[in-house]
Scaffold this motif. Structure first.
Motif, short mmCIF file in Angstrom:
data_model
loop_
_atom_site.label_atom_id
_atom_site.label_comp_id
_atom_site.label_asym_id
_atom_site.label_seq_id
_atom_site.Cartn_x
_atom_site.Cartn_y
_atom_site.Cartn_z
N ARG A 331 5.01 -1.88 -3.15
CA ARG A 331 5.99 -2.85 -2.23
C ARG A 331 6.88 -2.14 -1.65
O ARG A 331 7.57 -2.67 -0.36
CB ARG A 331 6.40 -3.72 -3.33
CG ARG A 331 7.09 -5.06 -2.68
CD ARG A 331 7.50 -6.12 -3.60
NE ARG A 331 8.78 -5.65 -4.29
CZ ARG A 331 9.88 -5.74 -4.03
NH1 ARG A 331 10.10 -6.64 -2.95
NH2 ARG A 331 10.78 -5.42 -4.61
N LEU A 332 7.61 -1.35 -2.28
CA LEU A 332 8.74 -0.44 -1.91
C LEU A 332 8.63 0.68 -0.94
O LEU A 332 9.71 1.27 -0.36
CB LEU A 332 9.90 -0.02 -2.94
CG LEU A 332 10.37 -1.10 -3.88
CD1 LEU A 332 10.99 -0.52 -5.25
CD2 LEU A 332 11.13 -2.03 -3.17
N ALA A 333 7.33 0.86 -0.43
CA ALA A 333 7.08 1.99 0.14
C ALA A 333 7.40 2.07 1.67
O ALA A 333 7.68 0.62 2.15
CB ALA A 333 5.62 2.13 0.35
N GLU A 334 8.25 3.06 2.14
CA GLU A 334 8.90 2.96 3.03
C GLU A 334 7.93 2.51 4.58
O GLU A 334 8.49 2.08 5.54
CB GLU A 334 9.62 4.40 3.53
CG GLU A 334 10.56 4.11 4.62
CD GLU A 334 11.83 3.36 4.56
OE1 GLU A 334 12.35 2.84 5.18
OE2 GLU A 334 12.00 3.19 3.17
N GLN A 335 6.79 3.04 4.38
CA GLN A 335 5.81 2.84 5.67
C GLN A 335 5.25 1.25 5.74
O GLN A 335 4.68 1.00 6.71
CB GLN A 335 4.88 3.88 5.58
CG GLN A 335 3.70 3.66 4.65
CD GLN A 335 4.15 4.36 3.33
OE1 GLN A 335 5.24 4.67 2.96
NE2 GLN A 335 3.16 4.32 2.60
N ARG A 336 5.51 0.60 4.71
CA ARG A 336 4.86 -0.72 4.72
C ARG A 336 5.42 -1.81 5.87
O ARG A 336 6.67 -1.66 6.31
CB ARG A 336 5.22 -1.50 3.35
CG ARG A 336 4.08 -1.20 2.29
CD ARG A 336 4.34 -1.89 1.15
NE ARG A 336 4.15 -3.18 1.05
CZ ARG A 336 3.18 -4.05 1.45
NH1 ARG A 336 1.81 -3.21 1.42
NH2 ARG A 336 3.02 -5.07 1.26
N THR A 337 4.49 -2.36 6.50
CA THR A 337 4.61 -3.11 7.64
C THR A 337 4.23 -4.65 7.69
O THR A 337 2.93 -4.56 7.23
CB THR A 337 4.40 -2.35 8.99
OG1 THR A 337 4.84 -3.30 10.10
CG2 THR A 337 3.28 -1.96 8.98
N ILE A 338 4.90 -5.77 7.99
CA ILE A 338 4.13 -6.92 8.20
C ILE A 338 4.04 -7.17 9.64
O ILE A 338 3.30 -7.97 9.74
CB ILE A 338 5.12 -7.91 7.67
CG1 ILE A 338 4.30 -9.15 7.24
CG2 ILE A 338 6.38 -8.22 8.53
CD1 ILE A 338 5.27 -10.36 6.77
N MET A 339 4.35 -6.41 10.61
CA MET A 339 4.15 -6.56 12.01
C MET A 339 3.32 -5.68 12.29
O MET A 339 2.71 -5.85 13.62
CB MET A 339 5.42 -6.58 12.68
CG MET A 339 6.41 -7.75 12.35
SD MET A 339 7.80 -7.82 13.43
CE MET A 339 8.47 -6.30 12.87
N GLY A 340 2.94 -4.30 11.81
CA GLY A 340 2.15 -3.24 12.45
C GLY A 340 3.22 -2.53 13.53
O GLY A 340 4.23 -3.10 14.10
N ALA A 341 2.90 -1.12 13.64
CA ALA A 341 3.93 -0.21 14.16
C ALA A 341 4.22 -0.74 15.47
O ALA A 341 5.29 -0.43 16.12
CB ALA A 341 3.54 1.17 14.18
#
Length: 511
Positions: A331-341
């Motif tokens: 959950r805390l991973a820096e690369q996680r995205t809800i929007m996509g790059a």
């Protein structure tokens, strides 16, 4: 099965051609305006709508459906292409018609048309109607966005309209307001089966057994949109102003993300479900051609400029999100995205380069920090939220617009939610549902979880909508509720809270 194969071939397999899609927007001037056979009476039973306005254009919409609840999802129309004429006028009696044209309603697109009318004047009110054969539609009102200097913009927020949970009394009130646009924030339809004695709380109605199963085919999605759109107050709200649409999860399936179903459907099969759901979304709403899906892919994130007063960014927080985290480290991973790059870059660039006084971000799920276990919302993507808030810190007057939770919430966005004393970088307006969860109440068991945060200024669990007005100096936001919806659509609306947000000072001042 190779999940990429369906993506490449969906358009061909669907029976859609480029000409079918294009003619649904604008038929060639040589097209015959006479239907092959008489158009049935009541063909405009689903009403009319407009959307995606710009300073010189607007998308008009209607769908021919004399029997909207025909089980096959085709609305009682024969399998013919039908020419549909439209008129746009500066007056409600059509004495001064400024644009006319023809679009082709084809069975491949459920006899929906999406003419994109261009060459209009900025910041102007227009009226429109359709004609198919001898049948004439109701009249709709629309409005273009202002260009250049703009001094006022009024908009409403709506979301979550489970038809089976109650009547749309909130829309009845909204339709009487003079708003420049309605921003719809997701869950226009719900995929669940509708069962008497179960979730059918709208009193005095019944549905056939075809509505009693979870929808998953294109025909079922079309039928579900038609069922919801038979509501006269929803039709009136569509006919009163242009709408800007985004989706959340129930337009496809509860709590889905990207190619992932939480109900055990393999990704290589779930893309089929998503493809038909996205197509029904386009068919049934006033969306521009740029949102036409190609199989299970559809770009619905887009932006609209309201002169120099506001920029409206519409987000997609479903199609590109990372899966539900497997543990706290994930959950805390820096690369996680809800929007996509790609969408993240698009949004942050559009925010930080904007010259508008106000910068609105419409999205499907709540941004403010509430609880670490709310992983479906931005609480499940804290690193992405941190990047968003950092961009807000470099943006003029950011305002987040949200639906989803069936509650009214007004909150201030903190640079660091773990530190209530940190800088306030914007505000979030969360509108309650139009129909989902039935009558509701002024408060409920979740209130203390939300109001325990000092940055949350309002929590109300009634049904309703939000009405907001922007000027160069301030935003006023008004939270409107109705006391009941299950019995009928006659409940009187009440304003339960009003706030002022000064330009240059992102806070919520109670009025």
């Amino acid at each position: 099965m190779d999940a990429e194969l369906p993506r490449r071939s969906f358009l061909q397999l669907s029976g859609l051609s480029a000409a079918t899609v294009a003619f649904g927007v604008a038929a060639p001037a040589s097209a015959d305006a006479t239907p092959r056979r008489p158009v049935p009476d009541g063909a405009f039973a689903l009403g009319v709508a407009s959307g995606d306005p710009t300073a010189d254009s607007v998308v008009l919409w209607t769908r021919l459906a004399p029997r909207p609840l025909a089980v096959d999802g085709h609305g009682g129309m024969p399998p013919d292409d039908v020419p549909v004429r439209y008129e746009v006028a500066e007056d409600e009696r059509f004495h001064k018609v400024v644009r006319t044209g023809t679009a082709i309603a084809s069975p491949e697109l459920a006899h929906a048309v999406h003419p994109e009318v261009r060459g209009l004047k900025p910041g102007r009110e227009y009226f429109y109607r359709f004609r198919a054969g001898t049948v004439i539609s109701p009249v709709g009102r629309t409005k273009t966005l202002p260009a250049g200097r703009a001094t006022r913009f009024s908009y409403a927020l709506a979301s979550c309209q489970a038809w089976y949970h109650g009547y749309f009394a909130a829309y009845r009130d909204l339709a009487r307001r003079d708003v420049d646009a309605v921003v719809f924030l997701g869950d226009y339809v719900y995929e669940y089966g509708i069962v008497a004695g179960g979730n059918l709380w709208r009193q005095g109605v019944s549905v056939g057994p075809e509505h009693g199963v979870e929808i998953e085919t294109l025909e079922q999605y079309r039928l579900r949109y038609a069922l919801f759109k038979t509501d006269p107050d929803l039709q009136a709200a569509h006919a009163a102003a242009p709408w800007l649409h985004i989706w959340d999860d129930h337009e496809v399936q509860n709590n889905y993300g990207a190619d992932n179903s939480l109900y055990g459907i393999p990704p290589e099969l779930f893309v089929h479900r998503r493809a038909v759901a996205y197509r029904a979304f386009y068919e049934n709403l006033p969306l521009s051609l740029r949102s036409l899906p190609s199989g299970p892919d559809s770009q619905v994130y887009r932006r609209f400029d309201v002169g120099d007063l506001a920029r409206i960014n519409l987000l997609d927080t479903r199609q590109y999100r990372d899966p539900v985290p497997v543990d706290e480290a994930d959950r805390l991973a820096e690369q996680r995205t809800i929007m996509g790059a790609a969408q993240e870059r698009w949004l942050y660039d559009g925010l930080t380069r904007s010259r508008a006084t106000w910068n609105l971000v419409a999205n499907g799920v709540v941004v403010i920090a509430v609880s670490d276990d709310r992983i479906e919302q931005w609480d499940g993507y804290p690193a992405n939220r941190r990047r968003l808030l950092d961009a807000f810190g470099r943006t003029s007057n950011p305002v987040v617009l949200t639906g989803d939770i069936h509650r009214h919430v007004a909150a201030e966005l903190k640079a660091d939610f773990a530190d209530p004393a940190s800088r306030t970088v914007g505000v979030e307006l969360v509108c309650s549902s139009i129909g989902s969860d039935g009558d509701g109440a002024d408060t409920d068991a979740y209130a203390k979880d939300w109001l325990g945060h000092p940055y949350v200024k309002l929590y109300n669990a009634r049904r309703g909508y939000v009405h907001a007005t922007l000027t160069p100096h301030e935003m006023t936001s008004e939270f409107v509720t109705v006391p009941y919806i299950e019995a009928d659509a006659n409940a009187a609306a009440t304003t339960v809270a009003r706030f002022r947000t000064p330009a240059g000072a992102p806070r919520l001042e109670a009025l």
